[in-house]
Design a protein around this motif. Structure first.
Motif, short mmCIF file in Angstrom:
data_model
loop_
_atom_site.label_atom_id
_atom_site.label_comp_id
_atom_site.label_asym_id
_atom_site.label_seq_id
_atom_site.Cartn_x
_atom_site.Cartn_y
_atom_site.Cartn_z
N ARG A 133 -11.71 3.01 4.04
CA ARG A 133 -10.86 2.05 4.76
C ARG A 133 -9.47 1.95 4.12
N CYS A 134 -9.44 1.95 2.80
CA CYS A 134 -8.16 1.84 2.10
C CYS A 134 -7.29 3.07 2.35
N PHE A 135 -7.88 4.25 2.32
CA PHE A 135 -7.11 5.47 2.60
C PHE A 135 -6.60 5.45 4.04
N ALA A 136 -7.44 5.00 4.97
CA ALA A 136 -7.02 4.96 6.37
C ALA A 136 -5.88 3.97 6.56
N ARG A 137 -5.97 2.81 5.91
CA ARG A 137 -4.90 1.83 6.03
C ARG A 137 -3.59 2.35 5.45
N ALA A 138 -3.70 3.24 4.46
CA ALA A 138 -2.50 3.83 3.86
C ALA A 138 -1.93 4.97 4.71
N GLY A 139 -2.61 5.34 5.79
CA GLY A 139 -2.10 6.34 6.71
C GLY A 139 -2.72 7.70 6.61
N ALA A 140 -3.67 7.90 5.69
CA ALA A 140 -4.30 9.20 5.54
C ALA A 140 -5.34 9.44 6.64
N ALA A 141 -5.50 10.71 7.02
CA ALA A 141 -6.64 11.10 7.84
C ALA A 141 -7.84 11.18 6.89
N VAL A 142 -8.93 10.51 7.22
CA VAL A 142 -10.06 10.46 6.31
C VAL A 142 -11.23 11.27 6.85
N VAL A 143 -11.86 11.99 5.93
CA VAL A 143 -13.09 12.72 6.25
C VAL A 143 -14.22 11.97 5.57
N LEU A 144 -15.15 11.48 6.37
CA LEU A 144 -16.24 10.64 5.89
C LEU A 144 -17.49 11.48 5.71
N HIS A 145 -17.87 11.69 4.46
CA HIS A 145 -19.09 12.46 4.20
C HIS A 145 -20.29 11.51 4.16
N HIS A 146 -21.42 12.00 4.68
CA HIS A 146 -22.68 11.30 4.53
C HIS A 146 -23.78 12.34 4.39
N HIS A 147 -24.92 11.89 3.89
CA HIS A 147 -26.10 12.76 3.85
C HIS A 147 -27.15 12.23 4.82
N CYS A 148 -27.54 10.96 4.64
CA CYS A 148 -28.56 10.37 5.52
C CYS A 148 -28.03 9.17 6.30
N GLY A 149 -26.77 8.81 6.10
CA GLY A 149 -26.24 7.61 6.74
C GLY A 149 -25.32 7.89 7.90
N GLU A 150 -25.78 8.70 8.85
CA GLU A 150 -24.92 9.09 9.96
C GLU A 150 -24.46 7.89 10.78
N ASN A 151 -25.36 6.95 11.08
CA ASN A 151 -24.98 5.81 11.91
C ASN A 151 -23.88 5.00 11.25
N MET A 187 0.85 -1.19 0.00
CA MET A 187 0.00 0.00 0.00
C MET A 187 0.88 1.24 0.00
N PRO A 188 0.61 2.22 -0.86
CA PRO A 188 1.37 3.47 -0.78
C PRO A 188 1.22 4.12 0.58
N ASP A 189 2.22 4.89 0.97
CA ASP A 189 2.21 5.56 2.27
C ASP A 189 1.63 6.96 2.11
N LEU A 190 0.45 7.18 2.69
CA LEU A 190 -0.21 8.49 2.63
C LEU A 190 -0.20 9.17 3.98
N THR A 191 0.72 8.78 4.84
CA THR A 191 0.82 9.39 6.16
C THR A 191 1.02 10.90 6.03
N GLY A 192 0.26 11.65 6.84
CA GLY A 192 0.37 13.10 6.81
C GLY A 192 -0.56 13.77 5.82
N THR A 193 -1.35 12.99 5.10
CA THR A 193 -2.27 13.56 4.13
C THR A 193 -3.70 13.47 4.64
N THR A 194 -4.58 14.22 3.99
CA THR A 194 -6.01 14.20 4.33
C THR A 194 -6.81 13.87 3.08
N ALA A 195 -7.76 12.95 3.21
CA ALA A 195 -8.60 12.55 2.09
C ALA A 195 -10.07 12.70 2.47
N LEU A 196 -10.84 13.32 1.59
CA LEU A 196 -12.28 13.45 1.75
C LEU A 196 -12.96 12.49 0.80
N ILE A 197 -13.80 11.62 1.34
CA ILE A 197 -14.55 10.66 0.51
C ILE A 197 -16.02 10.99 0.64
#
Length: 253
Positions: free
Chosen positions: A24-42, A1-11
Motif C-alpha cells: 500500500r505504501c509503495f502504491a501511494r508513492a506512485g509505484a506499480a506494485v507486483v503482489l506476490h503470494h503463495h497460498c493467499g490469492e484471495n 511520501m517520496p515520489d516513485l512514479t514510473g517505478t515498479t516494486a515487487l513485494i
C-alpha cells in the motif's frame, strides 16, 4: 511520501499483514506494485483491487519461494509485466514458535529456506535485471529486531533474521558497483487484529517499553521500505533500519 512514479516494486508475501502494508505504501508513492503470494490469492487480489480503485497499478503473481527456480520466475515475470524492476522487498517468511530442545533439523531447515534462501534467490534474480538498468535498483530485506534481541522459542527465526541483516550488508558490498543498493528493515512488534486479546501481557509490556508508547503498524514498515527505495536514500546501502518505536533503546537492566 517520496515520489516513485514510473517505478515498479515487487513485494514478496504481499498477501500478509506486513506485506500488504508495504505494498500500500509503495502504491501511494506512485509505484506499480507486483503482489506476490503463495497460498493467499484471495487476499492478494482483494489488495490489488483496493490499489487499483485508488488509482494505482497492481499485479498479482503466485510463486512457491521454497523453490529457487520459482523465485527466479517470479522476479523475471514481475519485470516483464512492467518493463523494469526498481525495487524488491523480500518480506515473505514464516515465524513458528518452537522450543529449541524440541526443534528438529527439518524444522530448522524449513525456516531457513523460507526466510533466508528465498531472499537469496530473489535477490540474485533481481540484481541481474537491475544491473542492466541505467539507475540500478533497490533491494530491501525484512529482518527483525530479533536479529539482535532473541526471544524464547524463536532460535531458528532469530538466526534467520540475523542472517538477513548480514546478507544485506554482503550484497550491498558486491552489488554496489552495479548501482544496486541493498538494505534491511528490522521491525519491532507489529499490531494485528486480535493481538491484544491473544497476548495481553506481551502487548502491555511492549507498550511500557516503547518510548513512543505504541505497537507498530504495517505502514510504519512500508514507509521505511519506500524511503530506502527512493532517491532520498540514494547514498544508503548496507544499512539495517530499525523500526520499533524505540524499544531497542530501552535499557535491559
Amino acid at each position: 511520501m517520496p515520489d516513485l512514479t514510473g517505478t515498479t516494486a515487487l513485494i514478496t508475501g504481499a498477501s500478509g499483514l506486513i506485506g500488504g502494508g508495504i505494498a500500500r505504501c509503495f502504491a501511494r508513492a506512485g509505484a506499480a506494485v507486483v503482489l506476490h503470494h503463495h497460498c493467499g490469492e484471495n487476499a492478494a487480489r482483494t489488495l490489488a483491487e483496493e490499489i487499483t480503485e485508488a488509482g494505482g497499478r497492481a499485479t498479482v503473481l503466485r510463486a512457491d519461494l521454497l523453490r529457487p527456480e520459482e523465485c527466479r520466475r517470479l522476479v523475471e515475470e514481475a519485470a516483464a509485466r512492467h518493463g523494469r524492476l526498481d525495487a524488491l522487498v523480500n518480506n515473505a517468511g514464516i515465524q513458528p514458535v518452537q522450543p529449541l530442545p524440541d526443534m528438529t533439523a527439518d524444522d530448522w531447515q524449513q525456516l531457513q529456506t523460507a526466510d533466508v534462501t528465498s531472499a537469496f534467490a530473489c535477490t540474485q534474480a533481481a540484481a541481474r535485471i537491475m544491473a542492466g538498468q541505467a539507475d540500478g535498483g533497490s533491494i530491501t530485506h525484512i529482518a527483525s529486531i530479533e536479529a539482535s534481541q532473541p526471544a524464547p522459542g524463536h532460535a531458528h527465526y532469530n538466526a534467520a533474521k540475523a542472517a538477513l541483516v548480514m546478507f544485506a550488508r554482503s550484497a550491498a558490498l558486491e552489488y554496489g558497483p552495479r548501482g544496486i543498493r541493498v538494505n534491511s528493515v528490522s521491525p519491532g512488534l507489529i499490531d494485528r487484529p486480535g493481538l491484544a486479546d491473544d497476548w495481553p501481557e506481551g502487548v502491555r509490556r511492549w507498550g511500557a517499553a516503547a518510548p513512543l508508547g505504541r505497537l507498530g503498524r504495517p505502514e510504519d514498515v512500508g514507509n521505511a521500505c519506500v524511503f530506502l527505495a527512493s532517491r532520498a536514500a540514494s547514498w544508503i546501502t548496507g544499512h539495517d533500519l530499525t523500526v520499533d518505536g524505540g524499544v531497542s533503546a530501552h535499557p535491559t537492566w
